[in-house]
Design a protein around this motif. Structure first.
Motif, PDB file in Angstrom:
ATOM      1  N   UNK A   1     -18.491   4.753 -14.094  1.00 50.22           N
ATOM      2  CA  UNK A   1     -18.692   5.771 -13.070  1.00 50.22           C
ATOM      3  C   UNK A   1     -17.773   6.952 -13.228  1.00 50.22           C
ATOM      4  N   UNK A   2     -17.435   7.570 -12.107  1.00 54.19           N
ATOM      5  CA  UNK A   2     -16.541   8.721 -12.087  1.00 54.19           C
ATOM      6  C   UNK A   2     -15.365   8.416 -11.165  1.00 54.19           C
ATOM      7  N   UNK A   3     -14.212   8.976 -11.493  1.00 57.74           N
ATOM      8  CA  UNK A   3     -12.979   8.700 -10.759  1.00 57.74           C
ATOM      9  C   UNK A   3     -12.530   9.949 -10.019  1.00 57.74           C
ATOM     10  N   UNK A   4     -12.192   9.778  -8.738  1.00 59.44           N
ATOM     11  CA  UNK A   4     -11.695  10.893  -7.948  1.00 59.44           C
ATOM     12  C   UNK A   4     -10.606  10.459  -6.993  1.00 59.44           C
ATOM     13  N   UNK A   5      -9.877  11.421  -6.448  1.00 60.34           N
ATOM     14  CA  UNK A   5      -8.809  11.135  -5.494  1.00 60.34           C
ATOM     15  C   UNK A   5      -9.380  10.643  -4.165  1.00 60.34           C
ATOM     16  N   UNK A   6      -8.697   9.704  -3.562  1.00 57.34           N
ATOM     17  CA  UNK A   6      -9.026   9.261  -2.205  1.00 57.34           C
ATOM     18  C   UNK A   6      -8.166  10.098  -1.266  1.00 57.34           C
ATOM     19  N   UNK A   7      -8.775  11.053  -0.594  1.00 55.80           N
ATOM     20  CA  UNK A   7      -8.009  12.029   0.197  1.00 55.80           C
ATOM     21  C   UNK A   7      -8.034  11.740   1.699  1.00 55.80           C
ATOM     22  N   UNK A   8      -9.125  11.141   2.189  1.00 49.05           N
ATOM     23  CA  UNK A   8      -9.197  10.844   3.615  1.00 49.05           C
ATOM     24  C   UNK A   8      -8.070   9.873   3.977  1.00 49.05           C
ATOM     25  N   UNK A   9      -7.263  10.196   5.012  1.00 53.45           N
ATOM     26  CA  UNK A   9      -6.106   9.344   5.346  1.00 53.45           C
ATOM     27  C   UNK A   9      -6.477   7.904   5.647  1.00 53.45           C
ATOM     28  N   UNK A  10      -7.565   7.695   6.396  1.00 51.53           N
ATOM     29  CA  UNK A  10      -7.963   6.330   6.728  1.00 51.53           C
ATOM     30  C   UNK A  10      -8.428   5.573   5.491  1.00 51.53           C
ATOM     31  N   UNK A  11      -9.205   6.237   4.640  1.00 54.82           N
ATOM     32  CA  UNK A  11      -9.668   5.585   3.415  1.00 54.82           C
ATOM     33  C   UNK A  11      -8.502   5.295   2.480  1.00 54.82           C
ATOM     34  N   UNK A  12      -7.537   6.212   2.444  1.00 57.86           N
ATOM     35  CA  UNK A  12      -6.374   5.974   1.583  1.00 57.86           C
ATOM     36  C   UNK A  12      -5.546   4.802   2.096  1.00 57.86           C
ATOM     37  N   UNK A  13      -5.411   4.718   3.413  1.00 60.05           N
ATOM     38  CA  UNK A  13      -4.664   3.597   3.993  1.00 60.05           C
ATOM     39  C   UNK A  13      -5.356   2.270   3.688  1.00 60.05           C
ATOM     40  N   UNK A  14      -6.691   2.268   3.755  1.00 59.21           N
ATOM     41  CA  UNK A  14      -7.440   1.055   3.446  1.00 59.21           C
ATOM     42  C   UNK A  14      -7.308   0.708   1.970  1.00 59.21           C
ATOM     43  N   UNK A  15      -7.368   1.733   1.103  1.00 62.28           N
ATOM     44  CA  UNK A  15      -7.215   1.501  -0.332  1.00 62.28           C
ATOM     45  C   UNK A  15      -5.819   0.976  -0.641  1.00 62.28           C
ATOM     46  N   UNK A  16      -4.821   1.517   0.034  1.00 62.35           N
ATOM     47  CA  UNK A  16      -3.445   1.058  -0.169  1.00 62.35           C
ATOM     48  C   UNK A  16      -3.303  -0.405   0.232  1.00 62.35           C
ATOM     49  N   UNK A  17      -3.898  -0.780   1.375  1.00 59.30           N
ATOM     50  CA  UNK A  17      -3.817  -2.167   1.832  1.00 59.30           C
ATOM     51  C   UNK A  17      -4.508  -3.108   0.848  1.00 59.30           C
ATOM     52  N   UNK A  18      -5.680  -2.701   0.358  1.00 58.34           N
ATOM     53  CA  UNK A  18      -6.397  -3.523  -0.604  1.00 58.34           C
ATOM     54  C   UNK A  18      -5.662  -3.651  -1.916  1.00 58.34           C
ATOM     55  N   UNK A  19      -5.017  -2.569  -2.327  1.00 57.81           N
ATOM     56  CA  UNK A  19      -4.274  -2.586  -3.587  1.00 57.81           C
ATOM     57  C   UNK A  19      -3.050  -3.493  -3.476  1.00 57.81           C
ATOM     58  N   UNK A  20      -2.337  -3.398  -2.370  1.00 55.48           N
ATOM     59  CA  UNK A  20      -1.142  -4.232  -2.188  1.00 55.48           C
ATOM     60  C   UNK A  20      -1.511  -5.702  -1.996  1.00 55.48           C
ATOM     61  N   UNK A  21      -2.676  -5.973  -1.415  1.00 53.43           N
ATOM     62  CA  UNK A  21      -3.121  -7.349  -1.284  1.00 53.43           C
ATOM     63  C   UNK A  21      -3.343  -7.971  -2.658  1.00 53.43           C
ATOM     64  N   UNK A  22      -3.877  -7.176  -3.581  1.00 50.79           N
ATOM     65  CA  UNK A  22      -4.132  -7.669  -4.937  1.00 50.79           C
ATOM     66  C   UNK A  22      -2.894  -7.585  -5.820  1.00 50.79           C
ATOM     67  N   UNK A  23      -1.974  -6.663  -5.482  1.00 48.16           N
ATOM     68  CA  UNK A  23      -0.784  -6.434  -6.314  1.00 48.16           C
ATOM     69  C   UNK A  23       0.446  -6.334  -5.413  1.00 48.16           C
ATOM     70  N   UNK A  24       0.923  -7.448  -4.883  1.00 45.05           N
ATOM     71  CA  UNK A  24       2.015  -7.418  -3.899  1.00 45.05           C
ATOM     72  C   UNK A  24       3.299  -6.785  -4.411  1.00 45.05           C
ATOM     73  N   UNK A  25       3.511  -6.778  -5.731  1.00 40.49           N
ATOM     74  CA  UNK A  25       4.758  -6.244  -6.282  1.00 40.49           C
ATOM     75  C   UNK A  25       4.685  -4.750  -6.580  1.00 40.49           C
ATOM     76  N   UNK A  26       3.615  -4.088  -6.147  1.00 45.55           N
ATOM     77  CA  UNK A  26       3.421  -2.669  -6.476  1.00 45.55           C
ATOM     78  C   UNK A  26       4.254  -1.789  -5.536  1.00 45.55           C
TER      79      UNK A  26
END
Length: 276
Positions: free
Chosen positions: A118-143
């Motif tokens: 696909x194509x890669x772009x920045x996640x700019x919406x604050x709520x979407x970024x917060x959700x992406x951050x939570x999902x990323x930390x759930x998968x990568x706790x040491x990040x």
């Protein structure tokens, strides 16, 4: 057009018409969309391919970690210093290759893998970024770096999905079907279920094969995989022959306790049908 592997000494025409479909309804199993979602959800690292600035317009691979949203889209937290970030700023096309774990001594090409395109772009919406951050930390706790000022949150928007489940099991998966599919709920418990069945209930697996797969020729069996719809075994037959076989659950299961109860019920049914 060739549709299968070219195996030395084997002519597919020799078997044309010699194999009949198994009796009864098809054994239930996960769709390729479900298998792809399950595989991607089971990992947190993959190979990101971008189009390089240097050397110009050549494929460039790098290792990245990711987290997933509810639609199975991977999000990355990447440094502005990274080569793949520079590449994506110039050309947003990319793919992510995710490979399942390979058991020790097994052929890696027999393991499953998924390529998300696909194509890669920045996640700019604050709520979407917060959700992406939570999902990323759930998968990568040491990040610890997710909140560094020079790290950006990027997300892969899917335009194509390629699933390969090993030799002979592969397809292009509709991205909408991938997004709608759910990871198999038994995936985290599957290794324990498989280990327990093979260590303590090998005879029961043979009985299940005899009755629920109508295969009286099977002499031994070991469980190779399990999911909400059923399980797969490697069956041993006379003459040192082996065969892969799938047996469906009578109803879908979502917990290890449910699998245990279902297998006990299926075994009781099999023994009642053949008390010998």
């Amino acid at each position: 057009m060739t549709t299968g592997h070219l195996i030395p000494g084997f002519d597919p025409a020799d078997e044309a018409g010699s194999r009949s479909a198994p009796p009864g309804p098809a054994v239930p199993e996960p769709s390729h969309a479900e298998r792809a979602r399950t595989l991607v959800a089971s990992q947190s690292r993959g190979a990101l391919s971008t189009i390089a600035l240097e050397p110009a317009r050549t494929p460039f691979g790098s290792v990245v970690t990711y987290g997933l949203d509810a639609r199975g889209r991977p999000a990355f937290f990447v440094s502005t210093l990274a080569e793949h970030t520079r590449n994506l700023d110039a050309d947003d096309r990319a793919s992510l290759l995710v490979v399942e774990d390979t058991p020790e001594g097994a052929d890696p090409l027999a393991s499953g893998r998924v390529t998300l395109v696909g194509t890669v772009g920045d996640v700019r919406d604050p709520d979407e970024r917060a959700a992406a951050r939570a999902g990323y930390l759930s998968a990568n706790p040491a990040a610890f770096y997710v909140d560094y000022g020079d790290f950006r949150c990027l997300r892969l928007e899917l335009t194509a999905v390629r699933y390969v489940g090993g030799f002979g099991r592969m397809s292009w998966v509709d991205p909408a079907a991938y997004a709608a599919a759910q990871p198999d709920p038994l995936a985290p418990a599957a290794p324990a279920i498989i280990g327990h069945m093979n260590a303590d209930h090998a005879d029961a697996l043979v009985t299940l094969c005899h009755h629920h797969a109508a295969r009286a020729d099977i002499e031994a069996a070991s469980m190779a995989a399990v999911d909400r719809y059923g399980f797969e075994v490697v069956a041993e037959l006379a003459g040192d022959r082996r065969e892969a076989l799938r047996i469906g659950f009578r109803t879908a299961q979502v917990t290890s306790d449910g699998v245990r109860a279902e297998l006990i019920g299926m075994l009781a049914e099999a023994r009642a049908a053949d008390p010998t």
